[in-house]
Write a protein that holds these residues in place. Structure first.
Motif, short mmCIF file in Angstrom:
data_model
loop_
_atom_site.label_atom_id
_atom_site.label_comp_id
_atom_site.label_asym_id
_atom_site.label_seq_id
_atom_site.Cartn_x
_atom_site.Cartn_y
_atom_site.Cartn_z
N LEU A 150 0.81 -1.12 0.00
CA LEU A 150 -0.29 -0.16 0.04
C LEU A 150 0.75 1.43 0.09
O LEU A 150 0.50 2.26 -0.72
N GLN A 151 2.01 1.09 0.74
CA GLN A 151 3.02 2.55 0.53
C GLN A 151 3.43 2.87 -0.73
O GLN A 151 3.66 3.80 -1.11
N GLN A 152 3.29 1.95 -1.79
CA GLN A 152 3.57 2.16 -3.28
C GLN A 152 2.43 2.79 -3.81
O GLN A 152 2.87 3.38 -4.85
N CYS A 153 1.38 3.14 -3.18
CA CYS A 153 0.33 3.92 -3.78
C CYS A 153 0.37 5.52 -3.56
O CYS A 153 -0.22 6.15 -4.10
N LEU A 154 1.57 5.54 -2.68
CA LEU A 154 1.57 7.09 -2.34
C LEU A 154 2.27 7.98 -3.51
O LEU A 154 3.22 7.45 -3.97
#
Length: 189
Positions: free
Chosen positions: A119-123
Motif C-alpha cells: 500500500l505504501q507504493q500507492c503514495l
C-alpha cells in the motif's frame, strides 16, 4: 492528544489489536495547516477477510472535515465469492475517484507487513499518509485534528510521527455508533 478517537473492531467474535501511524512529507507541515492549503491524505487500509472494512471506509469520508482531501488505498485480501465487498456501493459511487481497491485472494496473502508495504507504493504526491486497520471508526474532523497535532509536534521535533496502539474494540449494535468509542492515546515520535 487524547481527543483523537478511533477504535479497533472485534473480528469474528475475537478481540483485535492494531497499530496506526500518521506521517507527512517533509515539505508539507511548515506551519499549522489551513483548510484551503492542506494537501491530500492517503489512507492505507490492509484488509484481511474483514467484514468491517466497508464501514471503516464509509466512516473515513463521513467524519472527515473535508472529505475531498481524503484518498483511500485498500488491499482487500479476501474471497470475493464468500466474504463480501470491502467498500460499500454507496462509497464507491460517492467517492469513486478517491478510492482505489487492490484485490488479492486471501490464500495468497503474505501477512500485514507485506500488505502495508504494498500500500505504501500507492503514495504519490499526497502530503499526508495515514495507515490504519480495516476495522476502525473516527471522530468528526479527524483529518484536521491529526494535522493540527502533527503541526504542534513540529514545534518541538523536526520530523514528528503520530502513532498509537488503539484500544480493543467491541462491535457496537449499529455500525456508526460513535457513542461507543473509547479514546486512544496518540503519541508523537
Amino acid at each position: 492528544d487524547s481527543r483523537t478517537e478511533h477504535e479497533v473492531l472485534e473480528f469474528r467474535g475475537r478481540e483485535r489489536w492494531a497499530i496506526t501511524a500518521f506521517m507527512y512529507r517533509a515539505d508539507t507541515v511548515a506551519s499549522a495547516p489551513t483548510l484551503t492549503s492542506v494537501p491530500q491524505i492517503l489512507v492505507a487500509i490492509a484488509s484481511y477477510r474483514d467484514e468491517e472494512c466497508l464501514h471503516t471506509v464509509d466512516a473515513l469520508f463521513r467524519t472527515a472535515s473535508i472529505p475531498d482531501r481524503v484518498k483511500v488505498a485498500v488491499l482487500d485480501q479476501s474471497d470475493h465469492d464468500t466474504d463480501g465487498d470491502c467498500v460499500s456501493a454507496q462509497a464507491r459511487e460517492e467517492w469513486q475517484t478517491q478510492i482505489g481497491v487492490h484485490t488479492l485472494h486471501w490464500s495468497l496473502a503474505k501477512g500485514p507487513c507485506w500488505a502495508r508495504a504494498m500500500l505504501q507504493q500507492c503514495l504519490e504526491d499526497e502530503g499526508y499518509y495515514l495507515q490504519i486497520d480495516s476495522h476502525m471508526r473516527f471522530v468528526d474532523g479527524w483529518d484536521e485534528l491529526l494535522m493540527r497535532q502533527l503541526a504542534d509536534c513540529q514545534k518541538i521535533a523536526a520530523k514528528p510521527i503520530l502513532s498509537t496502539y488503539p484500544l480493543g474494540y467491541h462491535r457496537p449494535v449499529r455500525a456508526n455508533a460513535a457513542s461507543s468509542l473509547r479514546r486512544s492515546l496518540v503519541i508523537a515520535l
